[in-house]
Design an enzyme around this catalytic site. Structure first.
Site, short mmCIF file in Angstrom:
data_model
loop_
_atom_site.label_atom_id
_atom_site.label_comp_id
_atom_site.label_asym_id
_atom_site.label_seq_id
_atom_site.Cartn_x
_atom_site.Cartn_y
_atom_site.Cartn_z
N LYS A 151 0.84 -1.21 0.00
CA LYS A 151 0.00 0.00 0.00
C LYS A 151 0.88 1.26 0.00
O LYS A 151 2.11 1.17 0.18
CB LYS A 151 -0.90 -0.01 1.23
N ARG A 167 -11.66 -0.63 13.75
CA ARG A 167 -11.71 -0.22 12.34
C ARG A 167 -12.44 -1.31 11.58
O ARG A 167 -13.52 -1.68 11.99
CB ARG A 167 -10.27 0.01 11.85
N TYR A 202 14.46 31.86 4.53
CA TYR A 202 13.25 32.47 5.07
C TYR A 202 13.39 32.81 6.56
O TYR A 202 14.13 32.14 7.27
CB TYR A 202 12.06 31.50 4.95
C1 PLP Z 1 -0.20 -1.70 6.66
C2 PLP Z 1 -0.69 -2.97 7.14
C3 PLP Z 1 0.20 -4.02 7.42
C4 PLP Z 1 1.70 -3.89 7.32
O1 PLP Z 1 2.18 -3.18 8.43
P1 PLP Z 1 3.75 -3.02 8.71
O2 PLP Z 1 3.82 -2.61 10.12
O3 PLP Z 1 4.23 -1.94 7.77
O4 PLP Z 1 4.38 -4.31 8.43
C5 PLP Z 1 -0.35 -5.24 7.80
N1 PLP Z 1 -1.68 -5.39 7.92
C6 PLP Z 1 -2.56 -4.41 7.66
C7 PLP Z 1 -4.01 -4.66 7.81
C8 PLP Z 1 -2.09 -3.16 7.27
O5 PLP Z 1 -2.97 -2.18 7.03
#
Ligand code: PLP
Length: 381
Positions: A41, A140, A266
């Protein structure tokens, strides 16, 4: 030109390391490997969704996970055929239809999501693969752990749904105190047992993200979802030899000599303490340089912590440094002076043999680097 540079050997090293760690299933029988689901992601944690996913696949990862429909579609458009799990549950029909048409495994976290999936499956005359999501205290996505009867109820007419997995997500796997993770794990297993008693096939089980995976050998179950560990950017101490992936590459655009007392940048926040030679590098905070994690906690106690941290910081040298290659081909640490601009920084190079066009390396977390900036995968340096 600037780019976000990814060192292939380092990334390979991290993938290998994680695979090696995953060989320890934490179970006595230890005979079946843990499946690694690579979370890509956020534009592949900033490494570029498509090139990063392809790299992972070329290095033996065959299961990816995304957070949005757009990411899933982008991967399919790039002809990536690996298994893809969409981590967010949705009951929006149009979205579910697109996901199913593209063979994306759905996450199901509500009755509505199941009903929608079933409806689309019937319409397309397909069996739809899903992972059930259990909310064990995150608040969530997912069926709440204390409403397990609802899951049975929701699955009643789900004839075209195949449950390929069931998962949950830790809230504080990165904390030193593991009490809440223990509670979440127990809640998860409790739901799984209940479903099994009621003849629901729960498929492969997973609850660990990177920190959970590294810290809790006994909670690795059948699969783990790994994001940040591949980049060696953990929220727990890195005692695993993982390499930090990603830096911003730019060049010295201008050089000039200025007299003692001259203002830099700045707010007139910095004046030269001596006659100096300065270099201008055309990158700034809009490129992700020195972007700090937001202060996103709102409890009184957290605000107090922020104040304490700021006071401590006031006594530390918080100067920023970047590396610039000198005319002998060696990288030298150079101090950033004055306030950062959106697309420019000023660097003190007094006494250094540095020329216009010299390469500059800046440490950034790739996730903050705008997706419009080119991703460059290199071998070597
Ligand atoms: C982002 C995410 C992960 C990965 O998390 P990391 O700490 O970056 O390994 C795993 N599971 C879900 C549901 C996530 O949203």
């Amino acid at each position: 030109m600037k780019s976000l540079v990814v060192n292939r050997e380092d990334l390979k090293h991290n993938i290998r390391t994680i695979k090696e760690i995953a060989k320890d299933t934490g179970r006595l029988d230890n005979h079946k490997n843990i499946e690694i689901i690579a979370v890509v992601k956020g534009n592949g944690y900033g490494l570029g969704l498509v090139p990063y996913s392809k790299f992972l696949i070329d290095n033996g990862i065959d299961f990816l996970a995304v957070s949005t429909l757009e990411e899933a579609l982008q991967l399919r458009e790039a002809k990536i055929q690996a298994k893809i799990l969409m981590l967010s549950s949705t009951a929006i029909e149009k979205d579910v239809e697109k996901l199913v048409q593209n063979d994306i495994i759905l996450t199901i976290g509500s009755k509505e999501a199941i009903e929608t999936a079933q409806k689309i499956a019937e319409k397309l005359n397909k069996t739809v693969k899903v992972h059930l999501k259990i909310d064990t205290g995150f608040g969530r996505y997912g069926f709440c752990y204390n409403e397990k009867e609802k899951i049975l109820e929701a699955l009643k007419n789900a004839n075209n749904i195949e449950i390929e997995g069931t998962f949950s997500h830790f809230t504080l796997a990165f904390f030193e105190n593991n009490k809440f993770s223990e509670i979440q794990f127990k809640r998860f297993i409790d739901v799984i047992e209940y479903l099994k008693e009621n003849k629901i096939e729960t498929g492969k089980l997973h609850i660990c993200n990177s920190s959970g995976f590294l810290k809790f050998k006994d909670k690795r179950l059948n699969a783990v979802r790994i994001g940040s560990a591949f980049l060696g950017r953990l929220s727990i101490p890195n005692t695993y030899g993982l390499k930090k992936i990603g830096y911003l590459k730019s060049q010295v655009a201008e050089i000039k000599e200025l007299k003692k007392g001259y203002n830099i940048g700045y707010s007139n926040a910095y004046t030269l303490k001596k006659d100096s030679k300065i270099a201008i590098i055309p990158v700034g905070y809009a490129d992700g340089f020195n972007v700090r994690d937001d202060r996103d906690m709102f409890r009184k106690i957290d605000r107090l912590r922020y104040i304490v941290r700021d006071v401590k910081d006031a006594f530390k040298d918080k100067s920023l440094y970047i590396d610039i290659k000198n005319n002998n081909g060696k990288y030298e640490k150079c101090k950033v002076i004055g306030r950062l601009g959106m697309y420019h920084i000023t660097v003190d190079i007094t006494g250094k043999d540095i020329a216009i066009g010299s390469s500059a390396k800046l440490n950034v977390n790739p996730i903050f680097v705008d997706s419009s900036i080119r991703r460059e995968y290199i071998s070597g340096e």
